[in-house]
Design a protein around this motif. Sequence first.
Motif, mmCIF file in Angstrom:
data_model
loop_
_atom_site.group_PDB
_atom_site.id
_atom_site.type_symbol
_atom_site.label_atom_id
_atom_site.label_comp_id
_atom_site.label_asym_id
_atom_site.label_seq_id
_atom_site.Cartn_x
_atom_site.Cartn_y
_atom_site.Cartn_z
ATOM 1 N N TYR A 180 -51.240 74.421 37.347
ATOM 2 C CA TYR A 180 -50.621 74.778 38.618
ATOM 3 C C TYR A 180 -50.940 76.227 38.957
ATOM 4 O O TYR A 180 -50.955 77.101 38.072
ATOM 5 C CB TYR A 180 -49.102 74.590 38.561
ATOM 6 C CG TYR A 180 -48.673 73.164 38.414
ATOM 7 C CD1 TYR A 180 -48.767 72.280 39.488
ATOM 8 C CD2 TYR A 180 -48.190 72.686 37.205
ATOM 9 C CE1 TYR A 180 -48.377 70.949 39.346
ATOM 10 C CE2 TYR A 180 -47.796 71.363 37.056
ATOM 11 C CZ TYR A 180 -47.897 70.503 38.134
ATOM 12 O OH TYR A 180 -47.527 69.184 37.991
ATOM 13 N N HIS A 181 -51.186 76.475 40.241
ATOM 14 C CA HIS A 181 -51.440 77.826 40.719
ATOM 15 C C HIS A 181 -50.468 78.170 41.833
ATOM 16 O O HIS A 181 -50.078 77.313 42.624
ATOM 17 C CB HIS A 181 -52.863 77.964 41.271
ATOM 18 C CG HIS A 181 -53.946 77.665 40.283
ATOM 19 N ND1 HIS A 181 -54.208 78.477 39.208
ATOM 20 C CD2 HIS A 181 -54.830 76.644 40.214
ATOM 21 C CE1 HIS A 181 -55.224 77.967 38.514
ATOM 22 N NE2 HIS A 181 -55.603 76.855 39.104
ATOM 23 N N LYS A 182 -50.116 79.418 41.904
ATOM 24 C CA LYS A 182 -49.347 79.944 43.035
ATOM 25 C C LYS A 182 -50.004 81.249 43.455
ATOM 26 O O LYS A 182 -50.160 82.167 42.637
ATOM 27 C CB LYS A 182 -47.888 80.192 42.646
ATOM 28 C CG LYS A 182 -46.976 80.411 43.846
ATOM 29 C CD LYS A 182 -46.774 79.127 44.620
ATOM 30 C CE LYS A 182 -45.864 79.333 45.824
ATOM 31 N NZ LYS A 182 -45.708 78.086 46.616
ATOM 32 N N ARG A 223 -52.556 85.716 41.743
ATOM 33 C CA ARG A 223 -52.516 84.289 41.423
ATOM 34 C C ARG A 223 -51.842 84.077 40.076
ATOM 35 O O ARG A 223 -52.316 84.569 39.048
ATOM 36 C CB ARG A 223 -53.927 83.691 41.390
ATOM 37 C CG ARG A 223 -53.908 82.150 41.256
ATOM 38 C CD ARG A 223 -55.305 81.596 41.060
ATOM 39 N NE ARG A 223 -55.877 82.021 39.796
ATOM 40 C CZ ARG A 223 -57.056 82.633 39.682
ATOM 41 N NH1 ARG A 223 -57.778 82.888 40.745
ATOM 42 N NH2 ARG A 223 -57.515 83.003 38.494
ATOM 43 N N GLU A 235 -43.680 73.733 36.055
ATOM 44 C CA GLU A 235 -43.193 73.927 37.423
ATOM 45 C C GLU A 235 -41.984 74.848 37.457
ATOM 46 O O GLU A 235 -41.899 75.753 38.297
ATOM 47 C CB GLU A 235 -42.849 72.571 38.047
ATOM 48 C CG GLU A 235 -44.066 71.698 38.322
ATOM 49 C CD GLU A 235 -43.679 70.335 38.868
ATOM 50 O OE1 GLU A 235 -42.547 69.875 38.588
ATOM 51 O OE2 GLU A 235 -44.496 69.729 39.583
ATOM 52 N N ALA A 239 -41.929 78.762 38.939
ATOM 53 C CA ALA A 239 -41.007 79.093 40.031
ATOM 54 C C ALA A 239 -40.147 80.318 39.673
ATOM 55 O O ALA A 239 -39.912 81.193 40.517
ATOM 56 C CB ALA A 239 -40.115 77.896 40.347
ATOM 57 N N LEU A 242 -42.288 83.465 39.863
ATOM 58 C CA LEU A 242 -42.563 83.790 41.257
ATOM 59 C C LEU A 242 -41.380 84.545 41.871
ATOM 60 O O LEU A 242 -41.571 85.519 42.624
ATOM 61 C CB LEU A 242 -42.854 82.520 42.051
ATOM 62 C CG LEU A 242 -43.147 82.707 43.541
ATOM 63 C CD1 LEU A 242 -44.395 83.558 43.743
ATOM 64 C CD2 LEU A 242 -43.309 81.351 44.224
ATOM 65 N N PHE A 256 -47.568 83.029 50.928
ATOM 66 C CA PHE A 256 -47.897 82.326 49.692
ATOM 67 C C PHE A 256 -48.886 81.199 49.980
ATOM 68 O O PHE A 256 -48.822 80.539 51.026
ATOM 69 C CB PHE A 256 -46.631 81.747 49.054
ATOM 70 C CG PHE A 256 -45.568 82.775 48.809
ATOM 71 C CD1 PHE A 256 -45.576 83.526 47.656
ATOM 72 C CD2 PHE A 256 -44.577 83.006 49.756
ATOM 73 C CE1 PHE A 256 -44.602 84.491 47.430
ATOM 74 C CE2 PHE A 256 -43.603 83.959 49.547
ATOM 75 C CZ PHE A 256 -43.612 84.716 48.383
ATOM 76 N N ASP A 257 -49.804 80.975 49.050
ATOM 77 C CA ASP A 257 -50.775 79.884 49.125
ATOM 78 C C ASP A 257 -51.528 79.894 50.460
ATOM 79 O O ASP A 257 -52.229 80.846 50.751
ATOM 80 C CB ASP A 257 -50.092 78.545 48.841
ATOM 81 C CG ASP A 257 -49.508 78.487 47.439
ATOM 82 O OD1 ASP A 257 -50.102 79.118 46.536
ATOM 83 O OD2 ASP A 257 -48.483 77.834 47.237
#
Length: 413
Positions: A180-182, A223, A235, A239, A242, A256-257
């Motif tokens: 997963y990337h954010k 990232r 996940e 979160a 972040l 974001f994203d």
Amino acid sequence: MNAEIITIGDEILIGQIVDTNSQWIGQELNKIGVSVYQISSIQDEKQHILNALKEAENRVDIVIITGGLGPTNDDITKITIAEYFNDTELVNYPEITQHIKELFKRFDVPYVHESQKGQALLPSKATLLKNRLGTAAGMWFYENNTVFVSLPGVPYEMKGLMTNEVLPKLQTTFELPFIYHKTIHTVGQGETAIANRIVDFENNLPSFIKLAYLPSFGRVRLRLSAKGIDKVLLEETLALELEKLKELLPDIIVGFDADTLEKQVGEKFKSENKTLATAESLTGGKIASALVSVPGASGYFKGGMVVYSALLKQSLLDIPKELIEEKSVVSKEVAELMAINARKKMQTDFAVSVTGNAGPTKDNNDKEVGLVYIGIATNTGVEVHEFNFGSPREKVINKTVNKALSLLLKNNT
């Protein structure tokens, strides 16, 4: 699970075309939990291909090869791969021949050339990957616990094969982790300044989460990447990290994203039901271009002027010749009038203006290279901001664009 992407073609190495295949393949592999360990571009030369395959086999689990599968004499990938696997026996696939005939008929090609018939011959160790969009079939090999995939270099054919054949097959062949990337978009500070602000945060990240800095002129993307087999843990932890970043960098985070700076500006203007115009000198239309890169921009962006010369500033934006002669085109006064008059002429709620000296010389205005003025006019007045973005020219122009968008996002007048 690691992969290597090998692109074959002299046209890439001499700069005749840009290798967009590797970028796209890397993104798609990442989505299913495969990490790209290395990307290589090599010549259409047998020994070079053989060496690249051997080196890749020794370091990764999956090797994706693109290019060199056409019907002409310079396309040697298929026979070279056959040699690599000591597989001199070629198997004829009648379904490939039939597909080529149907493809040619669709495009009104009267006959199949002899060289095209060779496209139906594949090494006996290969598993056929059906190319619905072209004549060159894809090939899948599984040797010595390594998967080798050979795909045509034509981007839309490669993408079709990856989507319909390769990615599903990789997912059923291997037990893949979750990745997963954010992405966090920031403006206003460089990567070094940001790193100094979040050094403790970075040092205390869990081992399965990595932080990367992706800087460009006036912007830095951060990232956060999480990788592992426990989806829920990834996940939830991502979160939490972040939220910590949001608390540490509230003044510079703008999205974001996919929520880029341009998109955030658009959302602001749409939500406030305001309209916008641009008057650009040194940026040559780049601010307007950034704004219209977002779908739906016509709802708030009414248009722009590129008034690069002093003469056009006078004739299109009514900037007095005397003011330009006294203050020069690179001045607070000119930026102010550009914004005010652009707003009036285009009948908008907001207008942004930019004028400055991007370099590499002072030209005839004797203003320092990197000096930029950005004006923002509204129905309540006008603000002009002065900056010096240094050099080189590309840096000055792009930092001006990003700063103008950032000011629009934060302006509440």
